[in-house]
Scaffold this motif. Structure first.
Motif, PDB file in Angstrom:
ATOM      1  N   THR A   1       1.036   4.007  -2.959  1.00  0.00           N
ATOM      2  CA  THR A   1       0.814   5.418  -2.614  1.00  0.00           C
ATOM      3  C   THR A   1       1.934   6.285  -3.158  1.00  0.00           C
ATOM      4  O   THR A   1       1.682   7.324  -3.777  1.00  0.00           O
TER       5      THR A   1
ATOM      6  N   THR B   1       0.844  -1.204   0.000  1.00  0.00           N
ATOM      7  CA  THR B   1       0.000   0.000   0.000  1.00  0.00           C
ATOM      8  C   THR B   1       0.873   1.245   0.000  1.00  0.00           C
ATOM      9  O   THR B   1       0.570   2.225  -0.694  1.00  0.00           O
ATOM     10  N   ASN B   2       1.959   1.224   0.752  1.00  0.00           N
ATOM     11  CA  ASN B   2       2.867   2.380   0.790  1.00  0.00           C
ATOM     12  C   ASN B   2       3.552   2.581  -0.553  1.00  0.00           C
ATOM     13  O   ASN B   2       3.744   3.710  -1.006  1.00  0.00           O
TER      14      ASN B   2
ATOM     15  N   GLY C   1       0.439   6.355   3.207  1.00  0.00           N
ATOM     16  CA  GLY C   1       0.248   4.918   3.002  1.00  0.00           C
ATOM     17  C   GLY C   1      -0.125   4.203   4.286  1.00  0.00           C
ATOM     18  O   GLY C   1      -0.994   3.320   4.285  1.00  0.00           O
TER      19      GLY C   1
ATOM     20  N   SER D   1       4.599  10.014   1.392  1.00  0.00           N
ATOM     21  CA  SER D   1       3.974   8.760   0.964  1.00  0.00           C
ATOM     22  C   SER D   1       3.892   7.717   2.073  1.00  0.00           C
ATOM     23  O   SER D   1       2.883   6.996   2.153  1.00  0.00           O
TER      24      SER D   1
END
Length: 182
Positions: free
Chosen positions: A94, A90-91, A137, A133
Motif C-alpha cells: 500500500t 499488504t501495508n 493497509g 498507508s
C-alpha cells in the motif's frame, strides 16, 4: 460505509470463493499466531497459502504449535482483530503503491522544469502517504487479504525445517503450519 467497505461488498463473490477464503483465513491465522509469538518475545515473519502458512523465525516447535492453538481458540471466540498485523506486506505494498502514484502524478505534465517546481508539494504529499498507508493497509487487510472468522479451519500439524540461505552459510528455521477446512 467507507469506499473500501463498499468495494469489499462488490468484491465479495471473489473474496468468498472457497480457495481465496481459505488463503485469507490462513493469512489471518498467521497474523494472530505472530501476534502471540511476538508477545512471547519471538520475532517471526510468514507467508500464507491455501494449505496453511510458513513462519520464518527461531523458536521451539512446541511454542509455535502452542501459539497456533491459542490463536485459533481466541479467533474462534471472536477476537477477529488478531487477523490484521501492522507489519503485514499488504501495508508495504500500500505504501509503495501510494508513493508511486504520488510521484507519477507529481512529475506528470509539461516540461522538466515545471515538474521540478512541484517537488515541495510532492514531498508534503509523500509525508501524507507515510501517515495514511498504515491505516489504509490495515483496512485492506481487514476487507481483502485476511479473514478473522476461521469458520471450520482446523490445525493438522506443525513441522520444523532448517534451510541454508542461498549464497551464504546462514541457516534459517521454518515452521510449516498445515491446516484444512473441516
Amino acid at each position: 460505509m467507507n469506499p473500501l467497505e463498499r468495494l469489499a461488498e462488490y468484491a465479495e463473490p471473489v473474496t468468498r470463493h472457497p480457495y481465496i477464503l481459505r488463503v485469507r483465513r490462513n493469512h489471518g491465522l498467521e497474523h494472530a499466531t505472530i501476534h502471540i509469538l511476538n508477545r512471547r518475545n519471538y520475532k517471526f515473519s510468514g507467508r500464507s497459502s491455501g494449505g496453511g502458512f510458513v513462519l520464518l523465525g527461531e523458536a521451539p516447535t512446541e511454542e509455535v504449535e502452542s501459539a497456533v492453538v491459542e490463536a485459533m481458540r481466541r479467533m474462534k471466540a471472536g477476537e477477529h482483530k488478531l487477523a490484521v498485523h501492522p507489519h503485514c506486506g499488504t501495508n508495504l505494498v500500500t505504501a509503495g503503491f501510494l508513493a508511486t502514484a504520488v510521484g507519477f502524478l507529481g512529475f506528470a505534465g509539461r516540461g522538466f522544469r515545471r515538474s521540478w517546481e512541484r517537488v515541495p508539494t510532492m514531498v508534503v504529499a509523500m509525508m501524507a502517504v507515510v501517515f495514511l498507508s498504515t491505516p489504509v493497509g490495515m483496512s485492506l487487510q481487514k476487507h481483502f487479504t485476511t479473514e478473522g472468522d476461521l469458520g471450520d479451519l482446523e490445525l493438522v500439524r506443525v513441522t520444523r525445517d532448517t534451510k541454508t540461505v542461498p549464497f551464504s552459510d546462514q541457516q534459517v528455521t521454518l515452521h510449516h503450519v498445515v491446516t484444512r477446512q473441516g
